[in-house]
Design an enzyme around this catalytic site. Sequence first.
Site, PDB file in Angstrom:
ATOM      1  CG  ASP A   9     -18.659 -17.671  13.889  1.00 58.74           C
ATOM      2  OD1 ASP A   9     -19.040 -17.962  15.387  1.00 58.74           O
ATOM      3  OD2 ASP A   9     -18.822 -18.908  13.360  1.00 58.74           O
ATOM      4  CG  ASP A 107     -21.003 -20.047  18.839  1.00 60.21           C
ATOM      5  OD1 ASP A 107     -22.310 -20.009  18.091  1.00 60.21           O
ATOM      6  OD2 ASP A 107     -19.912 -20.554  18.227  1.00 60.21           O
ATOM      7  CD  GLU A 108     -23.781 -18.494  13.585  1.00 59.02           C
ATOM      8  OE1 GLU A 108     -23.166 -17.449  12.575  1.00 59.02           O
ATOM      9  OE2 GLU A 108     -24.155 -19.866  13.700  1.00 59.02           O
TER      10      GLU A 108
END
Length: 342
Positions: A9, A107-108
């Site tokens: 993350d 973003d993860e």
Amino acid sequence: MAAWVLHVDLDQFIAAVEVLRDPSLAGKPVVVGGRGNPAERGVVATASYEAREFGVHSGIPLRLAAKRCPDAIFLPHDAPAYDAASAEVYAVLRSFDDIVVEALGWDEAFLGVTTDDPVALARTVADAVREHTGLSCSVGIGDNKPRAKLATGFGKPAGVYQLTRDNWFAVMADRPTTALWGIGTKTGRKLAELGFTTVAELAQAEPEALAARLGPRMGPWYRGLARGAGSAEVTATPWVAKSRSRETTFQENLTGRDEIAAEVVALAKRVAADVADEGRPAARVAVKVRFAPFFTHTRSMTLPSPTDDAGRLTAAALDVLAKFDLDRPIRLLGVRAEFGDV
């Protein structure tokens, strides 16, 4: 060697991208959202850790963010820049041999790995991301996806944390049920009404009691969450968008039904163009209305058959709009088309 799930993350991703573009922003309260003008209507997309210390977080109005953090630096949301940064991160993750990468969004991602030292591997991954992109990430380690996802929160920022069946209750037992991935505020309130306020209490609940209040499928599922249950399968199948949406925040409230309908039509046409570009028919249409001062409601309908026809999607959006009681000024409208093949 054992199989593990890692959850990567990126830390304060959008704000971090802005800092990379302008290093002078490092260590300062940065707020990204709308057109970057807190005097205009808009909401916060993300805030740097420095801004979060003042109570600024995603989803709050920009004006409120400015009140809470008068010294914040406001920047406009720049999706293409974040797309490019995200692509660089995924290129790094996919450069590792024998690691399965499952994208979750900008973003993860989940990583499926086999190793005797998951902590060392997690740190190697984080170091590689930082070295090649300049971005910091936290990594959660678990024996399934839910545990890995939750572990990341304990590692932030820029850390590594391991959460497995061995330490699950030691870490999670006394935490509120809303700390679990998959239980939001509304469900947490329902569980509290039944007497389950902590993870440990929910884990010991009778499945029948949960089924009676929350449904035969979801009730027992929540109990499983409290016990740390979940899938450990990580798949490299590319991430596919579940929907396409467009929305507009109006600097002046809309009050006339004709102008409201005209804005919905304009948004629906833009969404229909997105659907056509995607090459996948939409099966459901939703309309979001944010009434003044800040009450948001969403209505939707399933289409008789999936379509990418602009006329049908626009007509459906107007049909959904008719479900609203438009007796209050409107500050935001949104239209979403959900695909039928996901």
